[in-house]
Structure formats: structure tokens, C-alpha cells
Design an enzyme around this catalytic site. Structure first.
Site, PDB file in Angstrom:
ATOM      1  N   ASP A  13       1.082   6.467   2.293  1.00 47.16           N
ATOM      2  CA  ASP A  13       1.449   5.155   2.850  1.00 47.16           C
ATOM      3  C   ASP A  13       0.924   5.107   4.281  1.00 47.16           C
ATOM      4  OD1 ASP A  13       2.791   2.558   2.943  1.00 47.16           O
ATOM      5  OD2 ASP A  13       4.202   3.498   4.313  1.00 47.16           O
ATOM      6  N   TYR A  45      -1.120  -1.184   8.119  1.00 47.59           N
ATOM      7  CA  TYR A  45      -2.314  -1.554   7.349  1.00 47.59           C
ATOM      8  C   TYR A  45      -2.376  -3.076   7.160  1.00 47.59           C
ATOM      9  CZ  TYR A  45      -3.411   3.230   5.587  1.00 47.59           C
ATOM     10  OH  TYR A  45      -3.781   4.544   5.446  1.00 47.59           O
ATOM     11  N   GLY A  46      -1.217  -3.735   7.252  1.00 48.61           N
ATOM     12  CA  GLY A  46      -1.143  -5.171   6.945  1.00 48.61           C
ATOM     13  C   GLY A  46      -2.221  -6.029   7.585  1.00 48.61           C
ATOM     14  N   CYS A  76       2.018   2.164  -1.324  1.00 46.80           N
ATOM     15  CA  CYS A  76       1.741   1.124  -0.334  1.00 46.80           C
ATOM     16  C   CYS A  76       1.110  -0.040  -1.100  1.00 46.80           C
ATOM     17  CB  CYS A  76       0.764   1.689   0.694  1.00 46.80           C
ATOM     18  SG  CYS A  76       0.114   0.473   1.857  1.00 46.80           S
ATOM     19  N   ASN A  77       1.743  -1.187  -1.042  1.00 49.73           N
ATOM     20  CA  ASN A  77       1.208  -2.341  -1.779  1.00 49.73           C
ATOM     21  C   ASN A  77      -0.131  -2.782  -1.226  1.00 49.73           C
ATOM     22  OD1 ASN A  77       3.471  -3.613  -3.720  1.00 49.73           O
ATOM     23  ND2 ASN A  77       4.404  -2.585  -1.999  1.00 49.73           N
ATOM     24  N   CYS A 186       6.561  -4.799  -0.296  1.00 53.27           N
ATOM     25  CA  CYS A 186       6.038  -3.802   0.640  1.00 53.27           C
ATOM     26  C   CYS A 186       7.004  -2.628   0.593  1.00 53.27           C
ATOM     27  CB  CYS A 186       5.978  -4.402   2.046  1.00 53.27           C
ATOM     28  SG  CYS A 186       5.673  -3.199   3.364  1.00 53.27           S
ATOM     29  N   THR A 187       6.478  -1.414   0.554  1.00 48.85           N
ATOM     30  CA  THR A 187       7.354  -0.255   0.353  1.00 48.85           C
ATOM     31  C   THR A 187       8.260   0.022   1.555  1.00 48.85           C
ATOM     32  OG1 THR A 187       5.488   1.153   1.013  1.00 48.85           O
ATOM     33  CG2 THR A 187       5.908   0.894  -1.350  1.00 48.85           C
ATOM     34  N   HIS A 188       7.960  -0.567   2.690  1.00 44.20           N
ATOM     35  CA  HIS A 188       8.860  -0.409   3.840  1.00 44.20           C
ATOM     36  C   HIS A 188      10.183  -1.182   3.631  1.00 44.20           C
ATOM     37  CE1 HIS A 188       5.303   1.027   6.056  1.00 44.20           C
ATOM     38  NE2 HIS A 188       6.098   1.357   7.059  1.00 44.20           N
TER      39      HIS A 188
END
Ligand code: DGL
Length: 268
Positions: A13, A45-46, A76-77, A186-188
């Protein structure tokens, strides 16, 4: 290369978001050893360009292979959306990705309106648009890039006034539009679930696919997992920024699992 023995799953991620996948793997008592990379030097990364994300994630997969990973989960999407096809063509090991829960949200909505919270990179990706075309044709899908939520989780600000205010600013217009399904794309974001749940009225649902994703990972890697008998999973942490900081963040986000950590080190 790390010691041989357990079968190792690499997890990538941009930062600590993938811990939501690690947490679930450990909760489900998976015996897969985990090599986790938080690419915090380049987090988030967004806002990054797809080419950058693809190249960078490929470098990280190379690193994981050099450390003995036998499969990789892109937790991570944003990276899944932009890099998964490229990675699957390039590597001959199982590469598993994330998918925002648009399908369950579309099936469950009563108002016919769902909200997808994700990164800008994810929401602009072709793979995401295909997902919406496949499952969102009879409903309205509102997308909302939420870089502030990634920042909150990286900073460990999960409770209190600040995250509450930020989240209510994000959710209020979506509620006004009558969205009743809130997809954590989003994995966050699962780390902010408690505060989101507190802000949403009872008719609304949060779609968090962490459990389903982990069931899928374990199903895909059944043979690797069974090879380990009943041993408890071990966890190696790697950060491209400050590895001690990543370890502290793991302690905050997954306090029940700190005993799994074997080592933490830095990568470039
Ligand atoms: N956790 C990531 C995701 O699922 C990336 C967040 C970011 O780095 O912007 O998209």
C-alpha cells in the site's frame, strides 16, 4: 532474502491503508506470513499519475519477490485500478487486488443512490468506470475523492473533533442527495469507520469489503496457506520512509496484533 519456512504473502500500500487487510487476515487466523510494504515516501498515491503508480508498484513487487514472496496482494484501490493488469502480465505469481464494493451497494440501496468515497486516482481510472458501468446502471452513483481521509489515517487522527468535522463536511452533501450506501473505496478508510457510523443516520450502510477481500485472498492462496499447518502468521514491515514510524502506526491501528511483528526495515 528472509528465512524460508512459511509461505509468504507480499502486501503493498502507499502507507498504512493495507493494515486494514493485514488486520483482517490476522483476525481470520490466516497462517500466511506477511511481508508488508508501506510506500510512505510516495504517500499519498491518490494525486499521482497512473504511469508513476504502475512503475512504482512494479518496483515494489520486484522487491517482495527478492524477499521470497510467493503471491502479492495490492492492498490499495488506487494501485489496483491502475496497475493490476500490467502486474498480472508481468509476473508469474498470483497478484490479488482490491475492488470498491459498488456491487453490494447497488444491490442494497433503497433510495437508489450510493456514494463512493475513494482517491482521485481510483475514481478517474478506467477499471473503476467499468465497475460502475457493470453494476451502477440502474442507480445513481455519486463519487467523492477524499484525500483528507487518507491524511487523517496516516496521521493517526481517528477520533476527536478534527476527524469528526472533516467527515461531517464530506458526508453532509451526500446525505442531502439521499445516498444511503457509503462505499469505502480506499483501504485507509475502514480505520475511520467508527466515526462515519456515528455520523450516518440509521437507514444508511457502510460498505467495507475488507472481510470479503481477505476471504478471497485466502481462497486464492489456499494451497500456500495449508502448507503451513497451524502456525501463527509472522509479519515483516518495510517502509520507504521511516520504518520505526510504520511500526508505531501498526501498533496504533492493529494493537491486538503487534505480537506478529518479527522485524521492520527500510527500503528505497
Ligand atoms: N490506500 C490507498 C487506496 O486504497 C491509497 C491512498 C493514497 O495513497 O492516496 O486507494
Amino acid at each position: 532474502m528472509l528465512p524460508m519456512g512459511q509461505q509468504k504473502l507480499g502486501i503493498i500500500d502507499s502507507g498504512v491503508g493495507g493494515f486494514s487487510v493485514v488486520r483482517e487476515l490476522l483476525r481470520q487466523d490466516s497462517s500466511l506470513d506477511i511481508l508488508y510494504i508501506g510506500d510512505q515516501l510516495y504517500c499519498p498515491y491518490g494525486p499521482k499519475k497512473p504511469d508513476f503508480i504502475r512503475q512504482r508498484v512494479a518496483e515494489l513487487v520486484d522487491y517482495l519477490l527478492s524477499q521470497g514472496a510467493e503471491a502479492v496482494a495490492i492492498a490499495c484501490n488506487s494501485a489496483t485500478i491502475h496497475a493490476i493488469s500490467f502486474l498480472r502480465e508481468r509476473y508469474d505469481i498470483p497478484i490479488i487486488g482490491m475492488e470498491p464494493g459498488v456491487k453490494p451497494a447497488a444491490n442494497q440501496t433503497k433510495t437508489g443512490i450510493i456514494a463512493v468515497l475513494a482517491t482521485e486516482a481510483s475514481l478517474s481510472g478506467e477499471k473503476f468506470h467499468r465497475l460502475i458501468a457493470e453494476h451502477g446502471n440502474r442507480i445513481r452513483v455519486i463519487t467523492r475523492p477524499c484525500p483528507e481521509m487518507v491524511d487523517l489515517v496516516e496521521a493517526g487522527e481517528l477520533t476527536g473533533e478534527k476527524p469528526r468535522q472533516i467527515l461531517s463536511r464530506i458526508l453532509a452533501p451526500l446525505l442531502e442527495e439521499k445516498a444511503d450506501q457509503f462505499v469505502l473505496g480506499c483501504t485507509h478508510f475502514p480505520f475511520l469507520k467508527a466515526i462515519i457510523a456515528d455520523l450516518l443516520p440509521h437507514n444508511c450502510e457502510i460498505i467495507d469489503t475488507s472481510q470479503a477481500v481477505v476471504r478471497h485472498i485466502r481462497e486464492q492462496l489456499k494451497t500456500l496457506e495449508h502448507a503451513n499447518g497451524s502456525e501463527i502468521a509472522k509479519l515483516w514491515l518495510f517502509s520507504s520512509a521511516d520504518e520505526k514510524q510504520l511500526q508505531r502506526q501498526f501498533g496504533q491501528l492493529c494493537p491486538e496484533s503487534t505480537g506478529s511483528i518479527v522485524d521492520c526495515s527500510s527500503i528505497t
